[in-house]
Scaffold this active site. Sequence first.
Site, mmCIF file in Angstrom:
data_model
loop_
_atom_site.group_PDB
_atom_site.id
_atom_site.type_symbol
_atom_site.label_atom_id
_atom_site.label_comp_id
_atom_site.label_asym_id
_atom_site.label_seq_id
_atom_site.Cartn_x
_atom_site.Cartn_y
_atom_site.Cartn_z
ATOM 1 N N HIS A 28 0.845 -1.194 0.000
ATOM 2 C CA HIS A 28 0.000 0.000 0.000
ATOM 3 C C HIS A 28 0.876 1.238 0.000
ATOM 4 C CE1 HIS A 28 -3.207 2.832 1.118
ATOM 5 N NE2 HIS A 28 -4.016 1.899 0.667
ATOM 6 N N ASP A 31 -7.944 -5.247 -0.533
ATOM 7 C CA ASP A 31 -8.344 -6.081 -1.682
ATOM 8 C C ASP A 31 -7.997 -7.547 -1.524
ATOM 9 O OD1 ASP A 31 -7.380 -3.224 -3.381
ATOM 10 O OD2 ASP A 31 -9.415 -4.030 -3.369
HETATM 11 C C1 SDX Z 1 -6.026 0.290 -3.135
HETATM 12 O O1 SDX Z 1 -4.367 4.714 -1.947
HETATM 13 C C2 SDX Z 1 -5.326 4.067 -1.429
HETATM 14 O O2 SDX Z 1 -5.807 4.345 -0.361
HETATM 15 C C3 SDX Z 1 -5.847 2.931 -2.280
HETATM 16 C C4 SDX Z 1 -6.887 2.039 -1.613
HETATM 17 C C5 SDX Z 1 -8.162 2.797 -1.356
HETATM 18 O O3 SDX Z 1 -8.887 2.408 -0.454
HETATM 19 O O4 SDX Z 1 -8.465 3.720 -2.162
HETATM 20 O O5 SDX Z 1 -6.373 1.565 -0.379
HETATM 21 C C6 SDX Z 1 -7.232 0.853 -2.495
HETATM 22 O O6 SDX Z 1 -5.689 0.712 -4.206
HETATM 23 C C7 SDX Z 1 -5.216 -0.740 -2.388
HETATM 24 C C8 SDX Z 1 -3.963 -1.199 -3.208
HETATM 25 C C9 SDX Z 1 -4.436 -2.244 -4.215
HETATM 26 N N1 SDX Z 1 -3.321 -2.629 -5.129
HETATM 27 C C10 SDX Z 1 -2.763 -3.821 -5.063
HETATM 28 O O7 SDX Z 1 -2.985 -4.646 -4.177
HETATM 29 C C11 SDX Z 1 -1.765 -4.090 -6.222
HETATM 30 C C12 SDX Z 1 -0.517 -4.755 -5.636
HETATM 31 N N2 SDX Z 1 0.205 -3.739 -4.824
HETATM 32 C C13 SDX Z 1 1.097 -2.866 -5.484
HETATM 33 O O8 SDX Z 1 1.235 -2.802 -6.808
HETATM 34 C C14 SDX Z 1 1.732 -1.822 -4.615
HETATM 35 O O9 SDX Z 1 1.898 -2.345 -3.364
HETATM 36 C C15 SDX Z 1 0.992 -0.514 -4.524
HETATM 37 C C16 SDX Z 1 0.841 0.115 -5.861
HETATM 38 C C17 SDX Z 1 -0.329 -0.697 -3.898
HETATM 39 C C18 SDX Z 1 1.805 0.397 -3.626
HETATM 40 O O10 SDX Z 1 3.015 0.544 -4.216
HETATM 41 P P1 SDX Z 1 4.148 1.403 -3.483
HETATM 42 O O11 SDX Z 1 3.858 1.721 -2.088
HETATM 43 O O12 SDX Z 1 4.455 2.516 -4.405
HETATM 44 O O13 SDX Z 1 5.237 0.395 -3.404
HETATM 45 P P2 SDX Z 1 6.307 0.303 -4.488
HETATM 46 O O14 SDX Z 1 5.618 0.019 -5.782
HETATM 47 O O15 SDX Z 1 7.198 1.482 -4.381
HETATM 48 O O16 SDX Z 1 7.032 -0.981 -3.994
HETATM 49 C C19 SDX Z 1 7.964 -0.917 -2.917
HETATM 50 C C20 SDX Z 1 8.705 -2.226 -3.040
HETATM 51 C C21 SDX Z 1 9.173 -2.514 -4.464
HETATM 52 O O17 SDX Z 1 10.254 -3.380 -4.363
HETATM 53 P P3 SDX Z 1 11.788 -2.710 -4.477
HETATM 54 O O18 SDX Z 1 11.799 -1.902 -5.766
HETATM 55 O O19 SDX Z 1 11.932 -1.852 -3.244
HETATM 56 O O20 SDX Z 1 12.714 -3.905 -4.512
HETATM 57 O O21 SDX Z 1 7.783 -3.297 -2.706
HETATM 58 C C22 SDX Z 1 7.575 -4.092 -3.859
HETATM 59 C C23 SDX Z 1 8.023 -3.299 -5.049
HETATM 60 O O22 SDX Z 1 8.442 -4.151 -6.078
HETATM 61 N N3 SDX Z 1 6.134 -4.360 -3.881
HETATM 62 C C24 SDX Z 1 5.611 -5.556 -4.098
HETATM 63 C C25 SDX Z 1 4.223 -5.379 -3.989
HETATM 64 N N4 SDX Z 1 3.952 -4.100 -3.706
HETATM 65 C C26 SDX Z 1 5.139 -3.466 -3.642
HETATM 66 N N5 SDX Z 1 6.189 -6.734 -4.394
HETATM 67 C C27 SDX Z 1 5.339 -7.784 -4.557
HETATM 68 N N6 SDX Z 1 3.990 -7.684 -4.464
HETATM 69 C C28 SDX Z 1 3.410 -6.509 -4.178
HETATM 70 N N7 SDX Z 1 2.084 -6.409 -4.088
#
Ligand code: SDX
Length: 394
Positions: A273, A331
């Site tokens: 998140h 989710d």
């Molecule tokens: C919602 O904003 C809100 O409030 C949204 C929401 C709402 O109520 O409106 O809460 C609803 O959108 C919830 C989120 C739903 N999305 C997912 O579940 C999709 C999977 N999650 C991601 O794609 C990701 O976690 C995000 C987009 C939600 C958040 O991304 P961030 O905080 O920008 O994290 P990042 O992409 O910078 O990742 C940080 C690290 C990275 O690794 P490194 O580059 O540091 O090595 O964590 C890894 C990412 O690769 N990572 C994941 C991951 N999420 C982040 N690795 C594996 N699986 C994941 N889900």
Amino acid sequence: QTGMFTYDPGFLATASCESAITYIDGDKGQLLYRGYPIDQLAKSCDFMDVSYLILNGELPNAAQKSEFDSLVTHHSLVHEQLHFFLRGFRRDAHPMAVLTGLVGALSAFYHDSTDITNPRHREISAIRLIAKMPTLVAMAYKYSQGQPFIYPQNDLSYTGNFVRMMFATPCEDYKVNDVVERALDRIFILHADHEQNASTSTVRLCGSSGTNPFAAIAAGVACLWGPAHGGANEACLQMLEDLQANGGIAKVGEFMEKVKDKNSGVRLMGFGHRVYKNYDPRAKLMQETCKEVLSALGLENDPLFKLAMELERIALEDPYFVERKLYPNVDFYSGIVQRAIGIPTSLFTAIFALARTVGWIAQWNEMLSDPEYKIGRPRQLYTGAVVRDVPAQR
Ligand code: SDX
């Protein structure tokens, strides 16, 4: 210092606005709607209580609740012409494509509530959007099934009406099952608002141009559709179903290795998140709802729930997830609950949009009520070509 919360200067530089609606402490995993903790609201209120709270800042007393319920109930019908508008779509159109079109089209039908400078217009358009979203989502579903639309019924609750419009047919009415109604009402509460997420920020930015409320909310619907945002519940269930079809629990270790491999492009959907760097409180409540619903429906051994629990167990111990503070978000379990109560996967994000409409409207109203508000216009750092002349010989 704002009210009871203090912010460090670095945070203040990133804040896009001030808001009194929802508070998230990502480190503590805390979520408050108008100061009330989400777990207390989820356990002692229904979605209409919470909608009134998010819109007006206080929980309704009995008289206010009854008046709000009645207002919403008596605006749940949509203009008959919208049935013909809907018939322009292909039957296999994604419900979010249909919903984006239908919500935007409302501005062509309800001209008497589009003047954002008129408080009465803003009040009525808010009620109309909250009241009509269940009808529109159910219409999109019925259309995809090739079944006739079911009209709302004024003697049913908000959530009960939606369930009936989804599952009744002219040949056979649908007796609303209270397990299904309570589960959906809980899902609506958990999705109602979430401060400045991508779709809410879209509604604020779009609304700041002075456009009508239906257009601003349609922009929010379109943004929510993305798999990184509201589309994650559909993507998460797909991930669980694929994993179940390809070895299930026995293959979880192999799958998690893929997730941790940067080059695989595989993410653990429903995890991580932008704000929560602790357990999303909504995910805990959703997991509880999952257990309640599956047990009430005799589905305790649902393989997808067992798979999700195993993925969570592994992730909470695995350094890759722990170091990156990746926890289940709203989710991760919501798709399993919706699938168990018969909601088709393709409708999950439309149901998220139905619930989030009250949050979008409250945030849109808050933005317009700020005497300082101006049209949103983010600036950029230009990294393109320096100034140059077009070659003479062109
Ligand atoms: C919602 O904003 C809100 O409030 C949204 C929401 C709402 O109520 O409106 O809460 C609803 O959108 C919830 C989120 C739903 N999305 C997912 O579940 C999709 C999977 N999650 C991601 O794609 C990701 O976690 C995000 C987009 C939600 C958040 O991304 P961030 O905080 O920008 O994290 P990042 O992409 O910078 O990742 C940080 C690290 C990275 O690794 P490194 O580059 O540091 O090595 O964590 C890894 C990412 O690769 N990572 C994941 C991951 N999420 C982040 N690795 C594996 N699986 C994941 N889900």
